[in-house]
Design an enzyme around this catalytic site. Structure first.
Site, PDB file in Angstrom:
ATOM      1  N   LYS A 271     -55.908  33.807 -96.972  1.00 33.97           N
ATOM      2  CA  LYS A 271     -56.008  32.613 -97.806  1.00 33.97           C
ATOM      3  C   LYS A 271     -54.961  32.715 -98.908  1.00 33.97           C
ATOM      4  O   LYS A 271     -54.891  33.724 -99.617  1.00 33.97           O
ATOM      5  CB  LYS A 271     -57.401  32.495 -98.422  1.00 33.97           C
ATOM      6  N   ARG A 346     -67.824  32.083 -87.561  1.00 33.77           N
ATOM      7  CA  ARG A 346     -68.364  31.691 -86.250  1.00 33.77           C
ATOM      8  C   ARG A 346     -68.354  32.874 -85.273  1.00 33.77           C
ATOM      9  O   ARG A 346     -69.166  32.912 -84.347  1.00 33.77           O
ATOM     10  CB  ARG A 346     -67.579  30.503 -85.692  1.00 33.77           C
TER      11      ARG A 346
END
Length: 489
Positions: A271, A346
């Site tokens: 990020k 996920r």
């Protein structure tokens, strides 16, 4: 603070401050209000006139009454149109009253609000609003800001015989506060080890069953998706399975699975600046709410067996980190091409869902701060809901309504799975930018075979940038109230 339900009316109550509701468009002083106005030497009428108080939902006005009055202060709260009253209006009004009373150094507070739906839910909602609004987290301040004196006693007027509802609300709020404090704590305080310790403490305090799978256990179970994320961290992964078992045969068996990323750097797809990396301590919001729900449910003791699951880890960067392009094999044998290491939640949920699906439960719900796409779609106050089971969708939406938490059902459009197909594996872990929250849900769906399942994307409402309703700025504890109401229902 002690909260009591009394049969006493607002005409007879005495104490520091009395809070009463005013309907929008019904500010004329008649009937009981006129009697109350006489008791307060005309202060009620003066307050309405001088502030031009109209009773609109969420508005508030206060006044000090003469020293000879049995009540020192008067708090008016607007409830909007009488025919539009909802249970959550009581909850948020109670929160506003509580903050105002605290600021004004009230020690004994009387609250006279109308009943919405029924007396039990009204007492529960008002209590939740009071306790959630008054929760302040000063754990990390060396010198906490000076605060007014605490409210000592609250009387819910006209709600006698509702002590059980108050006790239920107190249990639920204790779970919300646990979730808030887990999510708000920085990543050097709440780690995968900390989450395992939290589960251990819950098991000891409330007689729950606890299983913690260490890395070697997860390897034996073939949890390659989860461990692919975990291997870059210096901290060991902790697969946590906490079980509440009621006395006697359970009416139902449920599972709640929370994403437990205690920090998300993005991995090798790191990020960048401006991406909100400093807020990634809250990427375990799903696990926080899962354990918050466990704390509440263990106190309330419903006749439902509940499994609380979190595959806890960090998503870090090191020489051991998974690479973009790696292929991972989940515990159900499905292969995943990692085209973005920042879509790690996920991957951990994939193996957690496979694990939960084998438990023989009647339904399961996963919750995760999963996608920014859901925040773009629904904003920061509404969680997304995906499920192919209409009955389960209805249960969760009703539970959310009672709890005052907002969920919106999103489409589970199978055609969009085309965007997740990989030429070299069964699937990729991310699809194209459009419908990103839907493709994330479709990815998770691949790891559920038989159990009715729902996915909640809570990336928006898990955190509040400013005070709103029952939430103060910071972690909200969303959706603990929904989960508890779902189990109880």
């Amino acid at each position: 603070m002690q909260i009591q339900a009394l049969d006493t009316t607002r005409l007879d109550w005495t104490g520091d401050a009395l809070a009463i509701a005013i309907w929008e468009g019904q500010t004329e002083i008649t009937g009981e209000l006129a009697t109350l106005n006489e008791r307060f030497q005309g202060t009620l009428q003066e307050l309405i006139t001088e502030t031009a108080f109209e009773g609109k939902l969420g508005t508030l006005a206060t006044a000090r009454i003469g020293s000879n009055s049995p009540v020192r202060k008067l708090i008016l709260v607007g409830l909007g149109q009488e025919e539009s009253l909802e249970l959550d209006h009581l909850r948020t009004s109670a929160a506003t009253i509580a903050r105002t009373a605290k600021q004004q150094n009230v020690k004994t507070l009387g609250i006279a609000l109308p009943i919405a739906q029924d007396a039990v839910l009204s007492a529960q909602g008002i209590t939740e609003g009071l306790l959630l609004a008054l929760h302040v987290d000063n754990r990390f301040k060396s010198e906490p800001d000076p605060k007014p004196a605490q409210i000592e006693t609250v009387h819910l007027l006209g709600l006698g015989e509702q002590s059980a509802a108050i006790a239920q609300a107190e249990a639920i709020v204790s779970g919300v506060i646990l979730a808030r404090e887990l999510v708000a704590a920085p990543a050097n305080v709440v780690t995968p080890i900390t989450l395992a310790e939290t589960a251990t403490q819950l098991a000891q305090d409330y007689g729950l069953t606890l299983e913690i799978l260490e890395q070697a256990d997860c390897e034996r179970l073939g949890m390659g998706a989860y461990l692919g994320v975990a291997k870059a961290s210096d901290l060991p992964p902790k697969f946590i399975h906490l079980i509440y078992t009621p006395q006697g045969n359970p009416r139902r068996k449920l599972a709640i699975i929370g994403k437990g990323l205690t920090f998300d750097s993005g991995g090798l797809n790191i990020k960048g600046a401006g991406s909100g990396i400093e807020t990634m301590k809250m990427d375990m919001g799903g696990a926080g709410a899962t354990f918050g729900a466990a704390k509440a449910i263990a106190q309330l003791k419903p006749d439902v067996e509940v499994h609380f699951i979190s595959a806890a880890t960090e998503n870090m960067i090191s020489g051991k980190a998974m690479h973009p392009g790696d292929i991972l094999t989940a515990s159900n044998g499905k292969t995943i091409e990692v085209n973005n290491t920042d879509a790690e939640g996920r991957l951990t949920l994939a193996d957690a869902l496979v694990f939960a699906d084998k438990l023989g439960v009647d339904a399961m719900v996963d919750l995760a701060t999963l996608t920014g796409a859901c925040v773009i779609a629904l904003g920061d106050e509404i969680g997304g809901l995906w499920t192919a089971d209409d009955g389960l969708a209805g249960e969760l939406q009703r539970a959310a309504k009672v709890g005052g938490e907002k969920l919106w059902q999103m489409p589970l459009e199978d055609k969009y799975f085309e965007g997740l197909k990989s030429p070299i594996a069964d699937m990729k872990n991310t699809g194209p930018r459009p419908a990103g929250s839907i493709t994330a849900a479709l990815f998770l769906k691949q790891f559920v075979e038989t159990t009715p399942w729902a996915h909640l994307d809570i990336a928006g409402p898990v955190w509040a940038d400013k005070e709103s309703g029952v939430n103060n700025a910071g972690a909200t504890g969303f959706p603990v109230r929904t989960l508890v109401n779902w189990v109880l229902s």
